[in-house]
Design a protein around this motif. Sequence first.
Motif, PDB file in Angstrom:
ATOM      1  N   ILE A   1       0.843  -1.207   0.000  1.00  0.00           N
ATOM      2  CA  ILE A   1       0.000   0.000   0.000  1.00  0.00           C
ATOM      3  C   ILE A   1       0.877   1.256   0.000  1.00  0.00           C
ATOM      4  CG2 ILE A   1      -1.643   1.343   1.400  1.00  0.00           C
ATOM      5  CD1 ILE A   1      -2.858  -1.376   2.286  1.00  0.00           C
ATOM      6  N   ILE A   2       1.898   1.243   0.848  1.00  0.00           N
ATOM      7  CA  ILE A   2       2.803   2.410   0.925  1.00  0.00           C
ATOM      8  C   ILE A   2       3.414   2.681  -0.447  1.00  0.00           C
ATOM      9  CG2 ILE A   2       5.018   3.230   1.863  1.00  0.00           C
ATOM     10  CD1 ILE A   2       4.261   1.752   4.501  1.00  0.00           C
ATOM     11  N   GLU A   3       3.857   1.601  -1.114  1.00  0.00           N
ATOM     12  CA  GLU A   3       4.536   1.767  -2.414  1.00  0.00           C
ATOM     13  C   GLU A   3       3.586   2.352  -3.460  1.00  0.00           C
ATOM     14  OE1 GLU A   3       6.163  -2.121  -3.096  1.00  0.00           O
ATOM     15  OE2 GLU A   3       7.897  -1.731  -1.797  1.00  0.00           O
ATOM     16  N   LYS A   4       2.373   1.817  -3.497  1.00  0.00           N
ATOM     17  CA  LYS A   4       1.437   2.265  -4.539  1.00  0.00           C
ATOM     18  C   LYS A   4       1.002   3.727  -4.306  1.00  0.00           C
ATOM     19  CE  LYS A   4      -1.918  -0.067  -7.422  1.00  0.00           C
ATOM     20  NZ  LYS A   4      -2.988  -1.039  -7.455  1.00  0.00           N
ATOM     21  N   VAL A   5       0.766   4.075  -3.054  1.00  0.00           N
ATOM     22  CA  VAL A   5       0.376   5.461  -2.751  1.00  0.00           C
ATOM     23  C   VAL A   5       1.523   6.404  -3.111  1.00  0.00           C
ATOM     24  CG1 VAL A   5      -0.132   7.062  -0.852  1.00  0.00           C
ATOM     25  CG2 VAL A   5      -1.359   4.885  -1.000  1.00  0.00           C
ATOM     26  N   LYS A   6       2.738   5.960  -2.835  1.00  0.00           N
ATOM     27  CA  LYS A   6       3.920   6.793  -3.143  1.00  0.00           C
ATOM     28  C   LYS A   6       4.037   7.029  -4.661  1.00  0.00           C
ATOM     29  CE  LYS A   6       8.264   8.268  -2.377  1.00  0.00           C
ATOM     30  NZ  LYS A   6       8.671   9.418  -1.744  1.00  0.00           N
ATOM     31  N   ILE A   7       3.821   5.973  -5.421  1.00  0.00           N
ATOM     32  CA  ILE A   7       3.933   6.108  -6.882  1.00  0.00           C
ATOM     33  C   ILE A   7       2.850   7.054  -7.410  1.00  0.00           C
ATOM     34  CG2 ILE A   7       3.628   4.866  -9.080  1.00  0.00           C
ATOM     35  CD1 ILE A   7       4.937   2.419  -7.637  1.00  0.00           C
ATOM     36  N   GLU A   8       1.624   6.863  -6.903  1.00  0.00           N
ATOM     37  CA  GLU A   8       0.501   7.654  -7.443  1.00  0.00           C
ATOM     38  C   GLU A   8       0.536   9.112  -6.996  1.00  0.00           C
ATOM     39  OE1 GLU A   8      -1.965   6.541  -9.524  1.00  0.00           O
ATOM     40  OE2 GLU A   8      -2.999   8.489  -9.512  1.00  0.00           O
ATOM     41  N   PHE A   9       0.813   9.336  -5.691  1.00  0.00           N
ATOM     42  CA  PHE A   9       0.673  10.695  -5.141  1.00  0.00           C
ATOM     43  C   PHE A   9       1.990  11.323  -4.678  1.00  0.00           C
ATOM     44  CE2 PHE A   9      -3.442   8.599  -4.448  1.00  0.00           C
ATOM     45  CZ  PHE A   9      -4.287   9.507  -5.069  1.00  0.00           C
ATOM     46  N   GLY A  10       3.053  10.540  -4.654  1.00  0.00           N
ATOM     47  CA  GLY A  10       4.332  11.073  -4.157  1.00  0.00           C
ATOM     48  C   GLY A  10       4.324  11.277  -2.655  1.00  0.00           C
ATOM     49  N   ILE A  11       3.341  10.689  -1.960  1.00  0.00           N
ATOM     50  CA  ILE A  11       3.258  10.841  -0.496  1.00  0.00           C
ATOM     51  C   ILE A  11       3.641   9.509   0.153  1.00  0.00           C
ATOM     52  CG2 ILE A  11       1.686  11.197   1.451  1.00  0.00           C
ATOM     53  CD1 ILE A  11      -0.014  12.987  -0.328  1.00  0.00           C
ATOM     54  N   GLU A  12       4.531   9.568   1.132  1.00  0.00           N
ATOM     55  CA  GLU A  12       4.961   8.332   1.794  1.00  0.00           C
ATOM     56  C   GLU A  12       4.166   8.133   3.084  1.00  0.00           C
ATOM     57  OE1 GLU A  12       8.907   7.482   1.291  1.00  0.00           O
ATOM     58  OE2 GLU A  12       8.873   5.708   2.577  1.00  0.00           O
ATOM     59  N   LEU A  13       3.305   7.141   3.090  1.00  0.00           N
ATOM     60  CA  LEU A  13       2.528   6.857   4.304  1.00  0.00           C
ATOM     61  C   LEU A  13       3.455   6.294   5.376  1.00  0.00           C
ATOM     62  CD1 LEU A  13      -0.737   5.163   2.957  1.00  0.00           C
ATOM     63  CD2 LEU A  13      -0.408   7.536   3.692  1.00  0.00           C
ATOM     64  N   GLU A  14       3.149   6.676   6.623  1.00  0.00           N
ATOM     65  CA  GLU A  14       3.943   6.178   7.752  1.00  0.00           C
ATOM     66  C   GLU A  14       3.055   5.266   8.598  1.00  0.00           C
ATOM     67  OE1 GLU A  14       5.935   8.229  11.634  1.00  0.00           O
ATOM     68  OE2 GLU A  14       5.599   9.529   9.900  1.00  0.00           O
ATOM     69  N   ARG A  15       3.584   4.133   9.019  1.00  0.00           N
ATOM     70  CA  ARG A  15       2.788   3.220   9.853  1.00  0.00           C
ATOM     71  C   ARG A  15       2.573   3.827  11.229  1.00  0.00           C
ATOM     72  NH1 ARG A  15       6.538   0.075   7.174  1.00  0.00           N
ATOM     73  NH2 ARG A  15       5.644  -1.398   5.687  1.00  0.00           N
ATOM     74  N   GLU A  16       1.340   3.717  11.717  1.00  0.00           N
ATOM     75  CA  GLU A  16       1.049   4.182  13.080  1.00  0.00           C
ATOM     76  C   GLU A  16       1.227   3.029  14.073  1.00  0.00           C
ATOM     77  OE1 GLU A  16      -2.482   6.745  13.670  1.00  0.00           O
ATOM     78  OE2 GLU A  16      -3.052   5.342  15.270  1.00  0.00           O
ATOM     79  N   VAL A  17       0.919   1.844  13.621  1.00  0.00           N
ATOM     80  CA  VAL A  17       0.986   0.657  14.486  1.00  0.00           C
ATOM     81  C   VAL A  17       2.449   0.311  14.771  1.00  0.00           C
ATOM     82  CG1 VAL A  17       0.479  -1.832  14.510  1.00  0.00           C
ATOM     83  CG2 VAL A  17      -1.213  -0.218  13.609  1.00  0.00           C
ATOM     84  N   ASN A  18       2.713  -0.118  16.004  1.00  0.00           N
ATOM     85  CA  ASN A  18       4.083  -0.490  16.401  1.00  0.00           C
ATOM     86  C   ASN A  18       4.396  -1.902  15.920  1.00  0.00           C
ATOM     87  OD1 ASN A  18       4.829   1.807  18.429  1.00  0.00           O
ATOM     88  ND2 ASN A  18       2.720   1.214  18.900  1.00  0.00           N
ATOM     89  N   ILE A  19       5.457  -2.035  15.136  1.00  0.00           N
ATOM     90  CA  ILE A  19       5.798  -3.323  14.527  1.00  0.00           C
ATOM     91  C   ILE A  19       6.859  -4.040  15.362  1.00  0.00           C
ATOM     92  CG2 ILE A  19       6.567  -4.458  12.382  1.00  0.00           C
ATOM     93  CD1 ILE A  19       4.064  -2.708  11.938  1.00  0.00           C
TER      94      ILE A  19
END
Length: 340
Positions: free
Chosen positions: A321-339
């Motif tokens: 999801i992060i990759e596709k959003v980045k390609i489409e909008f140039g915005i890098e989503l950040e995970r909120e959940v602790n991994i």
Amino acid sequence: MTQILDNISLQPFNSFGIHALAKHFCKVTSLNEMQELLEWNKTNNHPLLVLGGGSNVLFTKDYDGLVLQNALKGIELVNEDNEYYFVKAMAGENWHQFVSHCVQQQYQGIENMSLIPGNIGASPMQNIGAYGVEIKDVFESLEAIQISDGSIVSFDNKACGFGYRESVFKHQLRNQFIILSVVVRLRKTPIFNISYGNIEQELMNMNVKQLTIQSIADAVIRIRQRKLPDPTKIGNAGSFFKNPIIPTVLYDELKKAYASIPGFAVQNGSHTKVPAAWLIEQTGWKGFRAGDAGCYPLQPLVLVNYGHATGLEIFNLSTQIIEKVKIEFGIELEREVNIY
Ligand code: FAD
Ligand code: NAP
């Protein structure tokens, strides 16, 4: 000395319902037990993970260390003045039960944060928030134990460095303190906040004529129950990603290409918060499911475990999801959940 269990499944202790083993596990119900356990771990030197309700974590593998479940209990009115009640809750108290208690007592200020899962101890970690209110708005102080030397340290609002789903405990002081208790400052004379989202509409649907603390709590609960998956039925950890905050100049550029992109001005208008749910939906993920890992159809910001997904499957979906959003909008989503 409190009992330390070995090779315990963490499945009942995380709202994603992910199966992972903790090498050591210990439930702590008093400060004494906590101090003993930290002392024990000084010689054993296991990596330490403090767990509350497990509603903001994703286990991608077994935890090769000590999981400390913070189960300190107690709620107390510790002070009051003309304007405020000061209410202290221990870290192991359930957040929503605490909110309900305050609503019943007519202590006003946290009703918009009804039905957020998890415990008090984690609430300052990411400065929990919903429907226009964050814990920082009512926060007075907290006490935490310093893991390195067992000393008890008090933090006021400023020292917590609260930001949008952020605090010092997630960054500069990560893994250094265990939060023991939190004091909030709640109003005697209400100042309600119903401007956010569809609270007002919900109150109208409920035919509420006179606003009360309880009616706002009820409205929030109704909206959340409709929109969000119940973790006892479908595993999830709420919003998987933070809503990105981007410079407004960049937002204005995006608006030219995507006329319907929503945005909320923040930081005096220099930046704009873009709902991550919209970005995820636009890139085609809403309702996506691969095996038991999915993107919730009613709220695509929430990733779900329909049954037997592994933590890694959920994590890999989040990466896609992060990759596709980045390609489409140039915005890098950040995970909120602790991994983990
Ligand atoms: P855990 O998941 O147990 O822990 C989260 C992190 O905090 C971990 O890194 C853990 O190590 C650390 N931690 C926990 N307790 C302590 C402690 N005492 N001392 C030090 N570190 C500690 N969040 C919001 O902000 N707003 C929402 O509206 C919201 N809605 C949600 C809806 C659903 C359906 C779900 C499942 C989650 C939602 N969340 C929301 C996320 C979550 O509920 C909150 O982040 C909550 O505060 C997590 O509490 P917890 O006790 O479950 O924390
Ligand atoms: P929503 O009401 O559909 O709103 C979508 C997005 O728009 C959210 O990102 C919200 O930001 C933002 N927004 C809406 N009205 C706004 C306003 N008046 N001013 C500024 N920003 C505004 O969101 P939802 O998903 O149903 O969630 C409702 C509330 O519960 C939100 O506050 C959300 O943060 C919270 N929630 C959080 C989690 C979690 O796990 N963190 C899970 C479920 C719900 P904000 O997110 O900054 O509020």
